[in-house]
Design an enzyme around this catalytic site. Structure first.
Site, PDB file in Angstrom:
ATOM      1  N   GLY A  91       0.858  -1.176   0.000  1.00  0.00           N
ATOM      2  CA  GLY A  91       0.000   0.000   0.000  1.00  0.00           C
ATOM      3  C   GLY A  91       0.892   1.222   0.000  1.00  0.00           C
ATOM      4  N   GLY A 127       8.715   6.739   6.106  1.00  0.00           N
ATOM      5  CA  GLY A 127       7.784   7.428   5.220  1.00  0.00           C
ATOM      6  C   GLY A 127       8.365   8.639   4.528  1.00  0.00           C
ATOM      7  N   ARG A 180       3.792  14.298  -7.190  1.00  0.00           N
ATOM      8  CA  ARG A 180       3.781  13.778  -8.555  1.00  0.00           C
ATOM      9  C   ARG A 180       2.499  14.198  -9.263  1.00  0.00           C
ATOM     10  NH1 ARG A 180       5.298   7.640  -6.641  1.00  0.00           N
ATOM     11  NH2 ARG A 180       7.515   7.626  -7.195  1.00  0.00           N
ATOM     12  N   ARG A 187      -2.981   0.799  -9.875  1.00  0.00           N
ATOM     13  CA  ARG A 187      -1.962  -0.126 -10.360  1.00  0.00           C
ATOM     14  C   ARG A 187      -2.583  -1.482 -10.665  1.00  0.00           C
ATOM     15  NH1 ARG A 187       2.507   2.008  -7.038  1.00  0.00           N
ATOM     16  NH2 ARG A 187       1.669   3.858  -6.020  1.00  0.00           N
ATOM     17  N   ASP A 256       2.839  -4.017  -8.657  1.00  0.00           N
ATOM     18  CA  ASP A 256       2.369  -2.799  -7.997  1.00  0.00           C
ATOM     19  C   ASP A 256       3.039  -1.549  -8.561  1.00  0.00           C
ATOM     20  OD1 ASP A 256       4.498  -4.271  -6.410  1.00  0.00           O
ATOM     21  OD2 ASP A 256       4.708  -2.271  -5.565  1.00  0.00           O
ATOM     22  N   ASN A 257       3.968  -1.725  -9.495  1.00  0.00           N
ATOM     23  CA  ASN A 257       4.635  -0.583 -10.114  1.00  0.00           C
ATOM     24  C   ASN A 257       4.237  -0.386 -11.569  1.00  0.00           C
ATOM     25  OD1 ASN A 257       5.986   0.007  -7.757  1.00  0.00           O
ATOM     26  ND2 ASN A 257       7.830  -1.116  -8.316  1.00  0.00           N
ATOM     27  N   ASP A 266       6.468   5.416 -10.310  1.00  0.00           N
ATOM     28  CA  ASP A 266       7.171   4.699  -9.243  1.00  0.00           C
ATOM     29  C   ASP A 266       8.637   4.483  -9.604  1.00  0.00           C
ATOM     30  OD1 ASP A 266       5.173   4.687  -7.451  1.00  0.00           O
ATOM     31  OD2 ASP A 266       4.934   2.533  -7.326  1.00  0.00           O
TER      32      ASP A 266
END
EC number: 2.7.7.-
Length: 492
Positions: A91, A127, A180, A187, A256-257, A266
């Site tokens: 996530g 993070g 971004r 994804r 996930d990318n 990513d």
């Protein structure tokens, strides 16, 4: 009193938030001890209907450094296959969806953060984003944009005054937060998570949302699902071809990318090829070379096949197989077209067999010649002469290297003869167009690792940002530049 910050008064749309709590978690942004705007992408502001002259640095800092005036901030949920192993513990771990805004072109855009603090998915991390990591993403995305590769962009990069400790950078290292500018942050792994929890109803909901928002030309079509997957296959094949022609190695092509709209995002330990090496691996932790340069098209196709598992909860196997069947042909056609452009030609001008032979011969030469991959095309751009068409002997090898003994004679002569052959197939009136094409397709300098370090070292040592800005300006104005909108058919 109403805000006068143009970013806070944009007409945000709750498109992703409207999907409900099964898709994201509300989070709070970190607070930082300092805020210094290091990069602002003014070329994106007109897409939002904003005049860069009226947007101040403090506007950027208030919206994208202090994150004032927006809620909810959503950490998106997803899973993914990481190096071939399914990981349900994923996530947004250091970012969130700040908001979504429709551009003047009618497309919906995401503002997504990176380095904005911990979320439920941080997995013990802080993070945060290193400043060097932010600078690297600016370089990668802006160079790919210059080449015409479909990519998300960096809207802002703010240094935040903290010391971070990382195993892959000299530490302590400086901190930053990035925003971004992407078409979407949905994804392949967003769908995979729903399959993991056996929620066909949510797969259906998400698929309807993706089609309505990003493939709206399919709305009302009784075969919308099948056509969506076929088009996603085409977009992903195109993206893989764009990376390969650019000499770009993404480095971490987990599911996930990969974006559900076929857009680069990513960015992690990416790298551009220095010398042409099909087995080049960008990530130091990719010990098996799974995501090496030559594997990228096959990995993209494999990830599309893995996406069939969640989509198969609401789509037929026949539609999915039909949709992916054209991946190889689409990839090869796009790759050939892009490589020919880097060589100065348009595919529709040439017989395909002759054109493909030139591409193969070019790669064979690059395998052995003492010259960088992107450097070769930049030098071809600089050295090309119209006289090459009428005089084979005018095509001399010294533009590749002055050390002619290091140049493999057979590969050089084979390339020279085939390039000359293609020139003779074109009317003389086309020669100025070749020069224009070479300039548009081949920037003079690429962000290979030594170039990245030459930009970063002045920042790290002297806080000197001039080399970075000079390089970005060079790309913006070199070869007439590239458009800031991404030209992709049906990319609504």
């Amino acid at each position: 009193m109403p805000s006068t910050n143009p970013f806070l008064t944009l007409p945000y749309e709750p498109a992703f938030a409207s999907l409900g709590s099964e898709f994201s978690d509300p989070v709070e942004a970190a607070t930082f001890p300092a805020h210094q705007l290091r990069f602002r992408n003014d070329r994106l502001l007109p897409i939002l209907g904003l005049d860069p002259a009226t947007v101040t640095d403090e506007h950027f800092i208030e919206a994208f450094g202090r994150f004032q005036g927006r809620s909810p901030l959503l950490a998106m949920r997803y899973h993914g296959y990481q190096f071939g192993i399914y990981n349900p513990d994923l996530g947004d771990g250091r970012g969130f969806l700040y908001g979504q805004v429709r551009g003047r072109n009618g497309w919906l855009y995401d503002f997504g953060t990176k380095g904005s603090g911990r979320t439920p998915y941080s997995r013990g991390g802080d993070g945060k984003l290193t400043l060097k990591g932010g600078v690297r993403e600016v370089l990668a995305s802006e160079f790919l944009q210059r080449l015409g590769v479909r990519t998300g962009r960096c809207l802002s990069l703010i240094e935040t005054g903290e010391e971070l400790w990382r195993g892959d950078e000299p530490s302590p290292t400086r901190s930053s937060v990035m925003v971004r500018f992407n078409r979407t942050h949905i994804r392949f792994g967003t769908f995979e998570r729903l399959h993991y929890f056996k929620r066909a109803d949510l797969v259906r909901q998400l698929l309807d949302h993706v089609i309505a928002t990003y493939y709206s030309h399919l709305l009302g079509d009784p075969e919308a699902d099948a056509k969506f997957y076929a088009e996603l296959t085409e977009r992903t094949a195109d993206l893989a071809a764009q990376w390969m022609a650019a000499g770009f190695c993404h480095a971490v092509l987990n599911t996930d990318n990969l974006s559900i709209v076929g857009e680069s995002f990513d960015y992690g330990p990416w790298a551009f090829l220095d010398r042409f090496d099909p087995k080049f691996t960008a990530a130091y932790f990719d010990h098996s070379g799974r995501y090496r340069y030559e594997n990228q098209p096959g990995i993209c196709q494999l990830n599309l096949e893995l996406l069939q598992v969640p989509l198969g909860m609401v789509m037929s196997a026949a539609d999915l197989e039909a949709g992916i069947a054209g991946f190889g042909d689409r990839y090869q056609a796009t790759y050939s077209r892009l490589m020919l452009r880097r060589l100065g030609f348009e595919a529709d001008q040439l017989h395909s067999a002759i054109a493909d032979d030139l591409i193969i011969t070019t790669l064979q030469l690059l395998l052995r010649a003492p010259i960088g991959y992107n450097e070769f095309f930049a030098r071809l751009r600089a050295q090309f002469q119209p006289s090459w068409r009428s005089d084979l002997s005018a095509i001399l090898p010294d533009w590749i290297t002055t050390d002619l003994e290091a140049l493999p004679e057979a590969q050089w002569q084979g390339w020279r003869d085939r390039y000359h052959q293609l020139l003779t197939h074109l009317p003389e009136s086309q020669l100025p167009l070749i020069q224009q094409q070479l300039a548009q397709a081949n920037p003079e300098i690429a962000p290979i690792r030594p170039v990245v370090e030459s930009v970063w070292d002045p920042i790290a040592i002297d806080d000197n940002w001039e080399p970075l800005e000079a390089l970005l300006n060079r790309w913006r104005h070199d070869g007439d530049g590239a458009a800031d909108g991404v030209v992709v058919p049906n990319a609504n």
